[in-house]
Design a protein around this motif. Structure first.
Motif, short mmCIF file in Angstrom:
data_model
loop_
_atom_site.label_atom_id
_atom_site.label_comp_id
_atom_site.label_asym_id
_atom_site.label_seq_id
_atom_site.Cartn_x
_atom_site.Cartn_y
_atom_site.Cartn_z
N SER A 115 51.11 31.41 35.77
CA SER A 115 50.14 30.87 34.83
C SER A 115 49.40 32.00 34.11
O SER A 115 49.08 33.03 34.70
CB SER A 115 49.14 29.99 35.59
OG SER A 115 48.21 29.39 34.72
N LYS A 116 49.11 31.78 32.84
CA LYS A 116 48.39 32.78 32.04
C LYS A 116 47.00 33.01 32.59
O LYS A 116 46.49 34.14 32.57
CB LYS A 116 48.32 32.32 30.58
CG LYS A 116 47.62 33.31 29.66
CD LYS A 116 47.63 32.81 28.23
CE LYS A 116 46.92 33.81 27.30
NZ LYS A 116 46.93 33.33 25.89
N HIS A 117 46.35 31.95 33.05
CA HIS A 117 45.02 32.04 33.65
C HIS A 117 45.02 31.27 34.96
O HIS A 117 45.87 30.41 35.20
CB HIS A 117 43.94 31.45 32.73
CG HIS A 117 43.85 32.10 31.38
ND1 HIS A 117 43.40 33.39 31.20
CD2 HIS A 117 44.17 31.63 30.14
CE1 HIS A 117 43.42 33.68 29.90
NE2 HIS A 117 43.88 32.64 29.25
N TYR A 118 44.01 31.57 35.81
CA TYR A 118 43.83 30.82 37.05
C TYR A 118 42.34 30.75 37.32
O TYR A 118 41.63 31.75 37.24
CB TYR A 118 44.56 31.51 38.20
CG TYR A 118 44.78 30.61 39.40
CD1 TYR A 118 45.74 29.59 39.35
CD2 TYR A 118 44.04 30.76 40.57
CE1 TYR A 118 45.95 28.76 40.43
CE2 TYR A 118 44.26 29.94 41.66
CZ TYR A 118 45.21 28.93 41.58
OH TYR A 118 45.42 28.10 42.65
N PRO A 119 41.81 29.56 37.62
CA PRO A 119 40.36 29.40 37.71
C PRO A 119 39.75 30.06 38.94
O PRO A 119 40.37 30.11 40.01
CB PRO A 119 40.17 27.89 37.76
CG PRO A 119 41.45 27.38 38.33
CD PRO A 119 42.52 28.29 37.83
N VAL A 120 38.54 30.56 38.77
CA VAL A 120 37.71 31.03 39.88
C VAL A 120 36.33 30.42 39.68
O VAL A 120 36.04 29.81 38.65
CB VAL A 120 37.62 32.58 39.94
CG1 VAL A 120 38.99 33.18 40.21
CG2 VAL A 120 37.05 33.14 38.63
N GLU A 121 35.47 30.60 40.65
CA GLU A 121 34.12 30.04 40.56
C GLU A 121 33.42 30.51 39.29
O GLU A 121 33.36 31.70 39.00
CB GLU A 121 33.30 30.43 41.78
CG GLU A 121 31.94 29.80 41.84
CD GLU A 121 31.15 30.20 43.07
OE1 GLU A 121 29.98 29.80 43.18
OE2 GLU A 121 31.71 30.91 43.94
N GLY A 122 32.89 29.57 38.52
CA GLY A 122 32.19 29.90 37.29
C GLY A 122 33.09 30.10 36.09
O GLY A 122 32.62 30.35 34.99
N ASP A 123 34.40 29.96 36.29
CA ASP A 123 35.37 30.14 35.19
C ASP A 123 36.48 29.10 35.34
O ASP A 123 37.60 29.41 35.74
CB ASP A 123 35.95 31.55 35.24
CG ASP A 123 36.75 31.90 33.98
OD1 ASP A 123 36.66 31.15 32.99
OD2 ASP A 123 37.44 32.93 33.99
#
Length: 378
Positions: free
Chosen positions: A7-15
């Protein structure tokens, strides 16, 4: 086997970006006990500019059942939307190095099934594998709202592509248009939602908790405040429609200045269900989608839907749970909102139909279908 989310991005806390990638990865490990990895190089430039958390290059997330998801997120630099050819070259090289570090550290091999979110990421991943002389099993999910570089993708010779997952009839049509459908067998698997998060809650209890009026008709919108999502049409219609209150969850460059806005702004993904359950109807007059995650999440909360009469909604909406409109017609949008405002019995029947449709679209069932596809490739 190992399941590898690419995946191009992967979520983290606050994002909370690309939450759908996280949902698939965690469902594979959480519901199906599949060893799951994530390859998602992180843009240091983006995180610094937007003040987002920079993670370790390799970290693990532990799930409720004790299983873990290992994330490989080596850093790279981006120069957003630049026309400078030198900067473009530096960005591409930086991204390629980070991707190869992820592949090497994860030990990608022929026994893995690598699931790429979007065609462009699949192409980059396949290129990196080829340059490293590594073979694996690549599945590409065609779910981007609009495939911007279809001709380039069509001309690329994938070395590892084994299957294509289209999230809607719209994406099947698009893949056919660019002859991508000929590159590998395809399956149509609509998006899913986390039923542990998006579920029916008591409407009046949510309104009291959030400080919203208990006796008003409230619509909810979730998405970017941009033209493609139908914000100009919805904003104008609400200026002309009486006794309608609204919740706008998201952000973007367009201004929302209609009357009776009860909430406007971004929320952490896990907080969205409370606002959805406080609403009477979900409205998304979007013009282009792959398969809108926010619609299946609203179905999970049992909300009647007003959305677009387009092929990207064909598999998830019908006349029992939705009023389908021409997204370019303010008249149709206004009429649909007024119809549901004025007919409580219709809303109640649609609520039940929406909930029943939602139960067919959970992330647990969706990932089971992906696993069935993987088994069919053996």
């Amino acid at each position: 086997m190992r399941f590898v989310m690419v995946s191009k991005h992967y979520p983290v806390e606050g994002d909370p970006i690309f939450v759908f990638s996280q949902q698939i990865a965690e469902a594979m490990a959480g519901y199906h006990n599949v060893e799951t990895l994530v390859i998602s190089p992180q843009s240091i430039t983006r995180k610094l500019i937007h003040h987002k958390k920079i993670t370790k290059s390799v970290y693990r997330t532990e799930l409720r059942n004790g299983n873990t998801v290992t994330v490989y997120a080596f850093p790279y630099f981006t120069f957003s939307e630049t026309n400078n050819k030198l900067l473009q070259k530096i960005q591409k090289a930086s991204n390629s190095r980070a991707l190869k570090k992820c592949i090497k550290k994860a030990g990608i091999n022929q026994r893995d099934y690598c699931y790429s979110m979007f065609w462009e990421m699949g192409k980059q991943f396949d290129e990196a594998l080829s340059e490293m002389n590594i073979s694996t099993n690549l599945i590409v999910e065609s779910s981007e709202s609009v495939l911007q570089n279809g001709t380039e993708i069509s001309n690329y010779d994938f070395k590892n592509l084994k299957a294509i997952v289209c999230v809607s009839s719209e994406k099947v049509n698009e893949c056919t248009k660019y002859n991508l459908i000929k590159k590998a067998p395809h399956s149509l698997i609509p998006n899913g939602f986390d039923a542990n998060v998006f579920k029916k809650l008591d409407r009046m209890a949510m309104r009291k908790k959030l400080g919203l009026p208990e006796d008003k008709f409230i619509i909810a919108f979730v998405g970017s405040f941009i033209e493609r999502k139908g914000i100009p049409e919805l904003n104008d219609v609400l200026k002309e429609t009486e006794d309608v209150y609204s919740i706008f969850i998201g952000s973007g460059h367009l201004n929302i200045d209609c009357p009776n806005v009860l909430f406007k702004g971004s929320l952490d993904h896990d907080n969205i269900p409370e606002y959805l359950n406080a609403a009477d109807v979900f409205v998304l007059p979007t013009k282009h989608e792959g398969c809108a995650n926010v619609i299946v999440e609203a179905l999970g909360c049992g909300l009647p839907i007003i959305s677009s009469r387009k092929d990207f909604n064909k598999e998830v909406l019908n006349d029992n749970c939705a009023i389908l409109i021409d997204p370019d017609s303010r008249e149709e949008l206004k009429a649909a909102i007024e119809k549901l405002r004025d007919n409580k019995e219709l809303r109640q029947s649609m609520e039940q139909a929406s909930y029943e449709m939602g139960q067919t679209l959970t992330i647990e069932k969706r990932t089971k279908r992906i696993l069935d596809l993987i088994e069919s490739l053996n």
